[in-house]
Design a protein around this motif. Structure first.
Motif, PDB file in Angstrom:
ATOM      1  N   MET A   1       0.805  -1.216   0.000  1.00 49.64           N
ATOM      2  CA  MET A   1       0.000   0.000   0.000  1.00 49.64           C
ATOM      3  C   MET A   1       0.842   1.272   0.000  1.00 49.64           C
ATOM      4  N   LYS A   2       2.145   1.126   0.135  1.00 50.87           N
ATOM      5  CA  LYS A   2       3.004   2.296   0.170  1.00 50.87           C
ATOM      6  C   LYS A   2       2.938   3.072  -1.130  1.00 50.87           C
ATOM      7  N   LYS A   3       2.905   2.351  -2.264  1.00 51.29           N
ATOM      8  CA  LYS A   3       2.896   3.044  -3.545  1.00 51.29           C
ATOM      9  C   LYS A   3       1.551   3.715  -3.826  1.00 51.29           C
ATOM     10  N   VAL A   4       0.523   3.413  -3.032  1.00 53.22           N
ATOM     11  CA  VAL A   4      -0.746   4.125  -3.127  1.00 53.22           C
ATOM     12  C   VAL A   4      -0.767   5.287  -2.139  1.00 53.22           C
ATOM     13  N   LEU A   5      -0.214   5.068  -0.953  1.00 62.54           N
ATOM     14  CA  LEU A   5      -0.237   6.092   0.089  1.00 62.54           C
ATOM     15  C   LEU A   5       0.601   7.308  -0.300  1.00 62.54           C
ATOM     16  N   ILE A   6       1.729   7.078  -0.964  1.00 63.75           N
ATOM     17  CA  ILE A   6       2.608   8.196  -1.345  1.00 63.75           C
ATOM     18  C   ILE A   6       1.881   9.192  -2.245  1.00 63.75           C
ATOM     19  N   PRO A   7       1.255   8.767  -3.368  1.00 61.08           N
ATOM     20  CA  PRO A   7       0.541   9.756  -4.189  1.00 61.08           C
ATOM     21  C   PRO A   7      -0.657  10.384  -3.485  1.00 61.08           C
ATOM     22  N   VAL A   8      -1.309   9.647  -2.581  1.00 60.67           N
ATOM     23  CA  VAL A   8      -2.418  10.232  -1.823  1.00 60.67           C
ATOM     24  C   VAL A   8      -1.923  11.392  -0.966  1.00 60.67           C
ATOM     25  N   VAL A   9      -0.817  11.177  -0.265  1.00 61.95           N
ATOM     26  CA  VAL A   9      -0.242  12.232   0.573  1.00 61.95           C
ATOM     27  C   VAL A   9       0.240  13.404  -0.290  1.00 61.95           C
ATOM     28  N   MET A  10       0.822  13.094  -1.445  1.00 70.65           N
ATOM     29  CA  MET A  10       1.316  14.165  -2.325  1.00 70.65           C
ATOM     30  C   MET A  10       0.182  15.051  -2.800  1.00 70.65           C
ATOM     31  N   VAL A  11      -0.930  14.456  -3.236  1.00 70.49           N
ATOM     32  CA  VAL A  11      -2.065  15.245  -3.717  1.00 70.49           C
ATOM     33  C   VAL A  11      -2.670  16.054  -2.569  1.00 70.49           C
ATOM     34  N   ALA A  12      -2.752  15.465  -1.382  1.00 68.79           N
ATOM     35  CA  ALA A  12      -3.281  16.194  -0.228  1.00 68.79           C
ATOM     36  C   ALA A  12      -2.403  17.393   0.116  1.00 68.79           C
ATOM     37  N   LEU A  13      -1.087  17.211   0.079  1.00 64.35           N
ATOM     38  CA  LEU A  13      -0.173  18.329   0.355  1.00 64.35           C
ATOM     39  C   LEU A  13      -0.274  19.398  -0.726  1.00 64.35           C
ATOM     40  N   LEU A  14      -0.394  18.972  -1.980  1.00 61.79           N
ATOM     41  CA  LEU A  14      -0.526  19.941  -3.070  1.00 61.79           C
ATOM     42  C   LEU A  14      -1.810  20.756  -2.915  1.00 61.79           C
ATOM     43  N   PHE A 186     -13.464   4.315 -10.884  1.00 65.05           N
ATOM     44  CA  PHE A 186     -13.387   2.967 -11.471  1.00 65.05           C
ATOM     45  C   PHE A 186     -11.951   2.613 -11.848  1.00 65.05           C
ATOM     46  N   LEU A 187     -11.248   3.527 -12.538  1.00 62.47           N
ATOM     47  CA  LEU A 187      -9.880   3.241 -12.969  1.00 62.47           C
ATOM     48  C   LEU A 187      -8.940   3.072 -11.775  1.00 62.47           C
ATOM     49  N   PHE A 188      -9.161   3.862 -10.725  1.00 65.57           N
ATOM     50  CA  PHE A 188      -8.342   3.742  -9.524  1.00 65.57           C
ATOM     51  C   PHE A 188      -8.629   2.422  -8.799  1.00 65.57           C
ATOM     52  N   ALA A 189      -9.916   2.107  -8.638  1.00 66.13           N
ATOM     53  CA  ALA A 189     -10.286   0.867  -7.953  1.00 66.13           C
ATOM     54  C   ALA A 189      -9.838  -0.355  -8.727  1.00 66.13           C
ATOM     55  N   ARG A 190      -9.847  -0.255 -10.043  1.00 65.02           N
ATOM     56  CA  ARG A 190      -9.406  -1.380 -10.873  1.00 65.02           C
ATOM     57  C   ARG A 190      -7.956  -1.721 -10.607  1.00 65.02           C
ATOM     58  N   ARG A 191      -7.121  -0.716 -10.429  1.00 59.71           N
ATOM     59  CA  ARG A 191      -5.705  -0.973 -10.139  1.00 59.71           C
ATOM     60  C   ARG A 191      -5.525  -1.597  -8.756  1.00 59.71           C
ATOM     61  N   LEU A 192      -6.393  -1.258  -7.831  1.00 58.22           N
ATOM     62  CA  LEU A 192      -6.292  -1.846  -6.494  1.00 58.22           C
ATOM     63  C   LEU A 192      -6.870  -3.253  -6.445  1.00 58.22           C
ATOM     64  N   ARG A 193      -7.939  -3.497  -7.180  1.00 53.80           N
ATOM     65  CA  ARG A 193      -8.657  -4.762  -7.087  1.00 53.80           C
ATOM     66  C   ARG A 193      -7.961  -5.883  -7.850  1.00 53.80           C
ATOM     67  N   ASP A 194      -7.403  -5.557  -9.018  1.00 58.71           N
ATOM     68  CA  ASP A 194      -6.739  -6.563  -9.838  1.00 58.71           C
ATOM     69  C   ASP A 194      -5.338  -6.818  -9.278  1.00 58.71           C
ATOM     70  N   ALA A 195      -5.090  -8.030  -8.789  1.00 62.63           N
ATOM     71  CA  ALA A 195      -3.808  -8.336  -8.141  1.00 62.63           C
ATOM     72  C   ALA A 195      -2.644  -8.192  -9.107  1.00 62.63           C
ATOM     73  N   LYS A 196      -2.816  -8.664 -10.341  1.00 62.36           N
ATOM     74  CA  LYS A 196      -1.723  -8.572 -11.318  1.00 62.36           C
ATOM     75  C   LYS A 196      -1.435  -7.113 -11.662  1.00 62.36           C
ATOM     76  N   LEU A 197      -2.491  -6.345 -11.905  1.00 67.31           N
ATOM     77  CA  LEU A 197      -2.309  -4.933 -12.249  1.00 67.31           C
ATOM     78  C   LEU A 197      -1.747  -4.150 -11.076  1.00 67.31           C
ATOM     79  N   SER A 198      -2.165  -4.481  -9.869  1.00 69.91           N
ATOM     80  CA  SER A 198      -1.651  -3.800  -8.688  1.00 69.91           C
ATOM     81  C   SER A 198      -0.156  -4.048  -8.503  1.00 69.91           C
ATOM     82  N   ALA A 199       0.276  -5.275  -8.795  1.00 70.98           N
ATOM     83  CA  ALA A 199       1.699  -5.589  -8.652  1.00 70.98           C
ATOM     84  C   ALA A 199       2.539  -4.838  -9.681  1.00 70.98           C
ATOM     85  N   LEU A 200       1.969  -4.563 -10.852  1.00 66.90           N
ATOM     86  CA  LEU A 200       2.706  -3.872 -11.915  1.00 66.90           C
ATOM     87  C   LEU A 200       2.635  -2.354 -11.786  1.00 66.90           C
ATOM     88  N   SER A 201       1.680  -1.850 -11.017  1.00 63.84           N
ATOM     89  CA  SER A 201       1.469  -0.404 -10.923  1.00 63.84           C
ATOM     90  C   SER A 201       2.535   0.260 -10.059  1.00 63.84           C
TER      91      SER A 201
END
Length: 332
Positions: A1-14, A186-201
């Motif tokens: 979840m680190k690679k998701v948390l980092i952009p979330v924090v970045m957008v919040a700070l921006l 939908f596009l964001f949830a798809r990257r989280l839900r699909d295990a293969k896509l999440s590993a590549l993201s």
């Protein structure tokens, strides 16, 4: 979840930077004039640089992506879009890719089921989500041109009327506001839900989605919740369009500066990110080249010249040895 948390924090700070900068430091000119101009200049220069860098790279060979019969003999039917033989056919394929995402429509998914059984099936959800996302963004951008012109451009009038034909709220509800937020989700949830896509993201795959989602959320908030003075916003936009560098002509709520700052960040980020595919699609040799390798020989122009040796010259050099070996000779 680190690679998701980092952009979330970045957008919040921006988002927090312009909010605090306007409410606590009074930097309306910085976030309303200076930063948008700098972002627009960076976007324009970066976009042109990337295009020029791609254009100067030679492509001597046909590396067209094909998915059909190539043109050969006249009596053999060929695929005009999946294996284009002329530049016109190739550019029709590019336009279908740009406006309708043709290759994504033909996308299939592979699954390993019980048995074991390896199956292929149609996958249209990604195509529909991507199409809804990009078309709604285009409509929203066209609608926003009303702020940069004294009168609404004629092309935008029917687009805006179609977008707001469902009169449910006051101000009028725009369908694309709901569509773009739904598509981003939908596009964001798809990257989280699909295990293969999440590993590549990577974080760079989540950041643009979150940034665009935050821009849309701020815009929707300004329209329906924390409303701002539209006339002051239009006056500021007209000043920006005229390159006047004048101060902000009035007081605008801080949510507007959050919206404008995030748009500026997106503009500055776009030429140096994967979002540059919006320009690269037109210059992709796998798409815009015709597949005519059987009709025309393509030679690499920077290869060193090669001295070809004919069979007659070869036989002149080795005629005696060939005669002794009882090999056939064209000249005795």
């Amino acid at each position: 979840m680190k690679k998701v948390l980092i952009p979330v924090v970045m957008v919040a700070l921006l988002a927090a930077i312009p909010y605090l900068g306007v409410t606590m430091a009074g930097q309306q000119y910085l976030f309303g004039v200076a930063i948008p101009y700098a972002a627009a200049a960076l976007f324009l220069l970066g976009f042109l640089y990337r295009l020029f860098d791609w254009l100067k790279r030679p492509v001597p060979f046909r590396i067209t992506t094909t998915a059909g019969q190539e043109k050969s003999l006249d009596w053999i039917p060929y695929s005009r879009l999946d294996s284009p033989a002329t530049p016109l056919q190739a550019w029709v394929r590019v336009l279908l890719e740009v406006f309708l995402f043709r290759s994504l429509f033909r996308n299939t998914k592979a699954e390993l089921r019980e048995g074991p059984s390896f199956t292929f099936a149609s996958s249209k959800w990604l195509w529909m989500g991507g199409l809804a996302f990009h078309w709604s963004l285009l409509v929203i951008v066209l609608r926003h041109t009303r702020f940069f012109f004294t009168e609404l451009p004629g092309l935008v009038v029917p687009i805006e009327a179609a977008d707001r034909f469902i009169e449910l709220t006051l101000p009028a509800f725009y369908m694309t506001d709901a569509v773009v937020l739904s598509a981003v989700t939908f596009l964001f949830a798809r990257r989280l839900r699909d295990a293969k896509l999440s590993a590549l993201s990577l974080p760079t795959d989540y950041f643009p989605l979150l940034l665009i989602g935050a821009i849309a959320a701020a815009g929707v908030s300004m329209r329906y919740l924390d409303k701002v003075d539209i006339m002051t916003v239009k006056a500021l936009a007209l000043n920006l369009a005229q390159l006047s560098f004048d101060p902000v002509p009035g007081t605008i709520g801080p949510i507007f500066y959050v919206h404008l700052f995030l748009v500026s960040v997106l503009m500055a980020y776009l030429p140096f990110s994967k979002l540059m595919h919006m320009g690269a699609i037109f210059l992709s040799p796998t798409r815009n080249l015709c597949n005519n390798s059987r009709e025309k020989r393509h030679v690499n122009p920077w290869n060193k010249p090669i001295k070809f040796r004919t069979y007659a010259e070869y036989e002149d050099d080795y005629r005696e040895k060939m005669r002794k070996a009882n090999l056939p000779l064209e000249k005795e």
